[in-house]
Design a protein around this motif. Structure first.
Motif, PDB file in Angstrom:
ATOM      1  N   UNK A 175       1.222  -1.002  -0.091  1.00 32.18           N
ATOM      2  CA  UNK A 175       0.006   0.083   0.145  1.00 32.18           C
ATOM      3  C   UNK A 175       0.994   0.989   0.284  1.00 32.18           C
ATOM      4  N   UNK A 176       1.905   1.649   0.603  1.00 32.76           N
ATOM      5  CA  UNK A 176       3.009   2.849   0.518  1.00 32.76           C
ATOM      6  C   UNK A 176       4.129   2.603  -0.569  1.00 32.76           C
ATOM      7  N   UNK A 177       3.955   1.347  -1.818  1.00 33.34           N
ATOM      8  CA  UNK A 177       4.808   1.959  -2.901  1.00 33.34           C
ATOM      9  C   UNK A 177       4.105   3.262  -3.878  1.00 33.34           C
ATOM     10  N   UNK A 178       4.706   3.844  -4.111  1.00 35.05           N
ATOM     11  CA  UNK A 178       4.216   5.147  -4.780  1.00 35.05           C
ATOM     12  C   UNK A 178       4.984   4.788  -6.090  1.00 35.05           C
ATOM     13  N   UNK A 179       5.565   3.823  -5.569  1.00 37.96           N
ATOM     14  CA  UNK A 179       6.004   3.682  -7.654  1.00 37.96           C
ATOM     15  C   UNK A 179       4.831   2.503  -8.273  1.00 37.96           C
ATOM     16  N   UNK A 180       3.895   1.639  -7.384  1.00 39.59           N
ATOM     17  CA  UNK A 180       3.629   0.557  -8.407  1.00 39.59           C
ATOM     18  C   UNK A 180       1.873   0.918  -7.696  1.00 39.59           C
ATOM     19  N   UNK A 181       1.918   2.099  -6.641  1.00 39.60           N
ATOM     20  CA  UNK A 181       0.377   2.798  -6.670  1.00 39.60           C
ATOM     21  C   UNK A 181       0.182   4.280  -6.612  1.00 39.60           C
ATOM     22  N   UNK A 182      -0.811   4.894  -7.664  1.00 38.30           N
ATOM     23  CA  UNK A 182      -0.605   5.868  -8.131  1.00 38.30           C
ATOM     24  C   UNK A 182      -1.029   6.883  -6.820  1.00 38.30           C
ATOM     25  N   UNK A 183      -0.799   8.324  -7.024  1.00 38.94           N
ATOM     26  CA  UNK A 183      -1.758   9.029  -5.575  1.00 38.94           C
ATOM     27  C   UNK A 183      -0.455   8.974  -4.690  1.00 38.94           C
ATOM     28  N   UNK A 184      -1.378   9.484  -3.710  1.00 39.47           N
ATOM     29  CA  UNK A 184      -0.724   9.209  -2.162  1.00 39.47           C
ATOM     30  C   UNK A 184      -0.806   8.139  -1.736  1.00 39.47           C
ATOM     31  N   UNK A 185      -0.113   7.742  -0.001  1.00 38.04           N
ATOM     32  CA  UNK A 185      -0.258   6.341   0.025  1.00 38.04           C
ATOM     33  C   UNK A 185      -2.060   6.768   1.306  1.00 38.04           C
ATOM     34  N   UNK A 186      -1.861   5.584   1.520  1.00 33.47           N
ATOM     35  CA  UNK A 186      -3.195   5.439   2.171  1.00 33.47           C
ATOM     36  C   UNK A 186      -2.940   6.404   3.735  1.00 33.47           C
ATOM     37  N   UNK A 187      -1.841   6.647   4.354  1.00 32.11           N
ATOM     38  CA  UNK A 187      -2.116   7.372   5.410  1.00 32.11           C
ATOM     39  C   UNK A 187      -0.792   8.427   5.304  1.00 32.11           C
ATOM     40  N   UNK A 188      -1.199   9.594   6.656  1.00 33.18           N
ATOM     41  CA  UNK A 188       0.202  10.319   6.178  1.00 33.18           C
ATOM     42  C   UNK A 188       1.544   9.260   6.957  1.00 33.18           C
ATOM     43  N   UNK A 189       2.922  10.120   6.634  1.00 38.26           N
ATOM     44  CA  UNK A 189       3.822   9.236   6.679  1.00 38.26           C
ATOM     45  C   UNK A 189       5.043  10.063   7.074  1.00 38.26           C
ATOM     46  N   UNK A 190       4.655  10.938   7.866  1.00 37.15           N
ATOM     47  CA  UNK A 190       5.105  11.832   9.141  1.00 37.15           C
ATOM     48  C   UNK A 190       4.515  13.132   9.260  1.00 37.15           C
ATOM     49  N   UNK A 191       4.776  14.021   9.972  1.00 41.12           N
ATOM     50  CA  UNK A 191       4.326  14.775  10.785  1.00 41.12           C
ATOM     51  C   UNK A 191       5.371  16.091  10.141  1.00 41.12           C
ATOM     52  N   UNK A 192       4.956  16.334   8.899  1.00 44.61           N
ATOM     53  CA  UNK A 192       5.501  17.374   8.312  1.00 44.61           C
ATOM     54  C   UNK A 192       5.652  18.920   9.217  1.00 44.61           C
ATOM     55  N   UNK A 193       6.421  19.886   9.609  1.00 45.02           N
ATOM     56  CA  UNK A 193       6.283  21.319   9.827  1.00 45.02           C
ATOM     57  C   UNK A 193       5.529  21.866   9.045  1.00 45.02           C
ATOM     58  N   UNK A 194       6.368  23.543   9.301  1.00 43.81           N
ATOM     59  CA  UNK A 194       5.034  24.761   8.968  1.00 43.81           C
ATOM     60  C   UNK A 194       5.731  24.880   7.732  1.00 43.81           C
ATOM     61  N   UNK A 195       6.734  24.708   7.628  1.00 44.06           N
ATOM     62  CA  UNK A 195       7.364  25.473   6.507  1.00 44.06           C
ATOM     63  C   UNK A 195       6.853  24.223   5.203  1.00 44.06           C
ATOM     64  N   UNK A 196       7.067  22.792   5.423  1.00 49.11           N
ATOM     65  CA  UNK A 196       6.758  22.066   4.547  1.00 49.11           C
ATOM     66  C   UNK A 196       5.402  22.595   3.986  1.00 49.11           C
ATOM     67  N   UNK A 197       4.261  22.611   5.036  1.00 47.43           N
ATOM     68  CA  UNK A 197       2.442  23.081   4.980  1.00 47.43           C
ATOM     69  C   UNK A 197       2.727  24.454   3.516  1.00 47.43           C
ATOM     70  N   UNK A 198       3.699  24.978   4.118  1.00 42.47           N
ATOM     71  CA  UNK A 198       3.658  25.808   3.991  1.00 42.47           C
ATOM     72  C   UNK A 198       3.955  25.957   1.937  1.00 42.47           C
ATOM     73  N   UNK A 199       5.030  25.520   1.726  1.00 40.40           N
ATOM     74  CA  UNK A 199       5.289  24.386   0.375  1.00 40.40           C
ATOM     75  C   UNK A 199       4.467  24.170  -0.411  1.00 40.40           C
ATOM     76  N   UNK A 200       3.980  23.517   0.160  1.00 40.97           N
ATOM     77  CA  UNK A 200       2.961  22.768  -0.349  1.00 40.97           C
ATOM     78  C   UNK A 200       2.062  23.358  -1.068  1.00 40.97           C
TER      79      UNK A 200
END
Length: 105
Positions: free
Chosen positions: A45-70
């Protein structure tokens, strides 16, 4: 620019990554180690090479700078860069897989 690369990969189904995120980070999350090529391409389920789109759940807790960048990816990189490579604090961006391979191999 990294956020733009992932945006480009997900939002361009006819692009060079065909809608696949292709992030090793999702495999690291699943296996808890730097992945082997076999692990990255495993049918999980977490292979983003064999599954299109995002993984089924978040994989970490991104910081504010990452969220702003997205929320506001680099506009000059949107639709342009699909590949990147980094060593330490240095990031390199390319438009095609062939360019990526020839630059970093």
């Amino acid at each position: 620019q990294v956020a733009a690369v992932f945006h480009n990969r997900l939002e361009t189904p006819n692009g060079p990554t065909a809608g696949f995120l292709q992030s090793d980070a999702t495999t690291v999350y699943e296996f808890g180690e730097d992945p082997t090529p076999e692990q990255v391409h495993a049918e999980t389920p977490y292979s983003t090479y064999t599954n299109k789109g995002l993984p089924p759940t978040p994989i970490c807790s991104p910081g504010l700078d990452c969220l702003k960048a997205v929320c506001a990816p680099d506009q000059e990189s949107l639709g342009k860069y699909f590949f990147f490579y980094f060593e330490g604090d240095n990031y390199y961006f390319t438009e095609t897989y062939d360019e990526h391979i020839s630059t970093f191999s």
